[in-house]
Scaffold this active site. Structure first.
Site, mmCIF file in Angstrom:
data_model
loop_
_atom_site.group_PDB
_atom_site.id
_atom_site.type_symbol
_atom_site.label_atom_id
_atom_site.label_comp_id
_atom_site.label_asym_id
_atom_site.label_seq_id
_atom_site.Cartn_x
_atom_site.Cartn_y
_atom_site.Cartn_z
ATOM 1 N N LEU A 20 31.894 13.190 -13.951
ATOM 2 C CA LEU A 20 30.499 13.101 -14.377
ATOM 3 C C LEU A 20 29.826 12.063 -13.480
ATOM 4 O O LEU A 20 30.449 11.080 -13.075
ATOM 5 C CB LEU A 20 30.393 12.650 -15.844
ATOM 6 C CG LEU A 20 30.962 13.587 -16.912
ATOM 7 C CD1 LEU A 20 30.876 12.925 -18.283
ATOM 8 C CD2 LEU A 20 30.230 14.923 -16.925
ATOM 9 N N ASP A 21 28.551 12.282 -13.166
ATOM 10 C CA ASP A 21 27.820 11.308 -12.369
ATOM 11 C C ASP A 21 27.801 9.960 -13.084
ATOM 12 O O ASP A 21 27.929 9.886 -14.311
ATOM 13 C CB ASP A 21 26.385 11.776 -12.139
ATOM 14 C CG ASP A 21 26.323 13.085 -11.363
ATOM 15 O OD1 ASP A 21 27.272 13.360 -10.601
ATOM 16 O OD2 ASP A 21 25.336 13.817 -11.524
ATOM 17 N N LYS A 22 27.598 8.908 -12.316
ATOM 18 C CA LYS A 22 27.617 7.544 -12.851
ATOM 19 C C LYS A 22 26.758 7.394 -14.104
ATOM 20 O O LYS A 22 27.193 6.814 -15.103
ATOM 21 C CB LYS A 22 27.127 6.568 -11.769
ATOM 22 C CG LYS A 22 26.983 5.127 -12.246
ATOM 23 C CD LYS A 22 26.363 4.257 -11.171
ATOM 24 C CE LYS A 22 26.093 2.854 -11.692
ATOM 25 N NZ LYS A 22 25.402 2.000 -10.686
ATOM 26 N N ARG A 78 21.280 18.781 -12.273
ATOM 27 C CA ARG A 78 20.152 17.995 -11.784
ATOM 28 C C ARG A 78 19.423 18.717 -10.652
ATOM 29 O O ARG A 78 18.188 18.769 -10.620
ATOM 30 C CB ARG A 78 20.642 16.618 -11.329
ATOM 31 C CG ARG A 78 21.252 15.802 -12.462
ATOM 32 C CD ARG A 78 22.056 14.614 -11.946
ATOM 33 N NE ARG A 78 21.206 13.669 -11.224
ATOM 34 C CZ ARG A 78 21.693 12.658 -10.505
ATOM 35 N NH1 ARG A 78 23.010 12.483 -10.397
ATOM 36 N NH2 ARG A 78 20.866 11.838 -9.882
ATOM 37 N N THR A 107 25.431 9.905 -15.966
ATOM 38 C CA THR A 107 25.536 11.006 -16.930
ATOM 39 C C THR A 107 26.585 10.617 -17.959
ATOM 40 O O THR A 107 27.679 10.172 -17.608
ATOM 41 C CB THR A 107 25.937 12.323 -16.237
ATOM 42 O OG1 THR A 107 24.901 12.697 -15.324
ATOM 43 C CG2 THR A 107 26.129 13.439 -17.244
#
Length: 314
Positions: free
Chosen positions: A139-141, A242, A143
Site C-alpha cells: 500500500l502507498d505510504k 489514484r 494509503t
C-alpha cells in the site's frame, strides 16, 4: 554500476522487440528484470533513453543497458505498534496507518512496516526476499488499511499466486472530488511510468510500455461536490486507483501527486483512500479469510464534515 553495450547484428525478419532481444543476448538476466530496467530508464537505444520494452529494434541499432548498484539495507527490528486483524502461523493481516512505508527503500531506510514485522515475527527474514520479507503486495505510504504478509514460503507462494490469478479480492473506499454522472463503472486503462517524471505513474499505452490495469468502482454516497466510492481492483499496478481516478476527472481527495491540491478544510495525512476489505484463501486449510479494516479517524471525520456541508447546501 554494471554496463552492457551491444550492437544489433542480426534480428528475425529485421525486427524484434527490445526486451526479447536483450533477454536472448544477456541470459544471466531474466526477462522480467530486463523489463524492469527498461521501465526505470536504465536502457538507451541509439544514445536515447528508451522506456518502451515493446519497441522494435533493427540491425545496426546500438543498445546500452545499465544495472545500478544494489543498495544494501540493514534491516533492524523496531517495536512499532501493529493493528492486527488476523494472524496464524502462516500469515498476518494488518490495518496499516497513514505515513507508514511498507518496506525500506532509498529515503526510508527504517521505521517501515517491515521493521515492525521483524520485531513481531522474528522468523520473517528470508521469506520472499531480504529487503521485503513476507511482502506480497503493498500500500502507498499514505494509503491506509488491510495488507497481508506471508510468514512462511508456502504462504508467500500461495498469496502471490492468488494475486496473479485475481482470486484475491481487494476492496477500497475513497473520497473523490466531483460527482460522477453514473452510479458505477469500469476503468480499463494501462498504467506505466510517467516519461516526464519517473517517480510518478500515468496512463500509458501498452505500445509505450503501459501495463494492463482495470479498476471497478461504485458510488457509496454522494456528498455534494464530493463522492464516497467503493473501488475493487482487478489488477494491482502502482498507484492504480489514484491514477485511474485522476484520469477520469475525479482525483482522490488529499492526493498531492495526482490530485488538484485543493483544501477541503480537514487536516488529512495523505490521500483519502483506504484498503477496506481483503479476501484471500488460507494457504494450508484453503478456507476463505475475509477481514474488514476500520477507516482511520481522519477518514471518518472527512465524511462527517462533507455530510454536514452537503446537508447545509442542499
Amino acid at each position: 554500476m554494471t554496463e552492457f553495450n551491444l550492437q544489433v547484428e542480426q534480428v528475425e525478419e529485421n525486427s524484434e522487440r527490445l526486451d526479447r532481444y536483450l533477454a536472448e543476448e544477456l541470459p544471466d538476466l531474466s526477462r522480467s528484470r530486463i523489463q524492469q530496467l527498461i521501465e526505470q530508464g536504465n536502457v538507451q537505444l541509439n544514445s536515447q533513453v528508451c522506456t518502451t520494452k515493446k519497441i522494435n529494434i533493427k540491425i545496426g541499432d546500438r543498445i546500452t543497458l545499465e544495472i545500478p548498484e544494489a543498495q544494501p539495507l540493514e534491516l533492524q527490528a523496531e517495536a512499532i505498534p501493529l493493528d492486527i486483524l488476523y494472524e496464524d502461523d502462516q500469515l498476518i493481516i494488518l490495518n496499516k496507518p497513514a505515513g507508514l512505508v511498507v518496506h525500506p527503500a532509498p529515503g526510508h531506510p527504517d521505521g517501515t512496516l517491515v521493521n515492525a514485522l521483524l520485531a513481531h515475527c522474528p522468523h520473517l527474514p528470508g521469506i520472499g526476499g531480504v529487503q521485503r520479507p513476507g511482502i506480497v503486495h503493498r500500500l502507498d505510504k499514505d494509503t491506509t488499511g488491510a495488507i497481508a504478509i506471508a510468514k512462511t514460503d508456502i504462504a508467500y507462494q500461495s498469496l502471490q499466486a492468488q494475486l496473479q490469478a485475481k482470486t484475491a479480492r481487494r476492496e477500497y473506499l475513497g473520497v473523490v472530488y466531483g460527482a460522477p454522472k453514473t452510479e458505477s463503472g469500469v476503468i480499463d486503462l494501462p498504467i506505466g511510468r510517467n516519461p516526464q517524471d519517473r517517480k510518478k505513474m500515468a496512463v500509458i499505452s501498452t505500445e509505450k510500455g503501459g501495463r494492463f490495469a482495470v479498476t471497478h468502482w461504485q458510488i457509496q454516497e454522494r456528498l455534494g461536490n464530493y463522492t464516497l466510492i467503493h473501488f475493487q481492483l482487478e489488477t494491482g499496478r502502482t498507484h492504480q486507483i489514484r491514477v485511474h481516478s485522476a484520469k477520469i476527472g475525479h482525483p482522490i481527495v488529499g492526493d498531492s501527486v495526482y490530485g488538484s491540491g485543493r483544501s477541503v478544510g480537514v487536516n488529512l495525512p495523505g490521500q483519502a483512500l483506504h484498503a477496506w476489505r481483503l479476501k484471500v484463501q488460507h494457504p494450508i486449510s484453503k478456507n476463505v479469510i475475509e477481514v474488514t479494516a476500520s477507516p482511520p479517524q481522519t477518514f471518518t471525520t472527512l465524511l462527517e464534515v462533507l455530510r454536514r456541508r452537503s446537508t447545509i447546501y442542499s
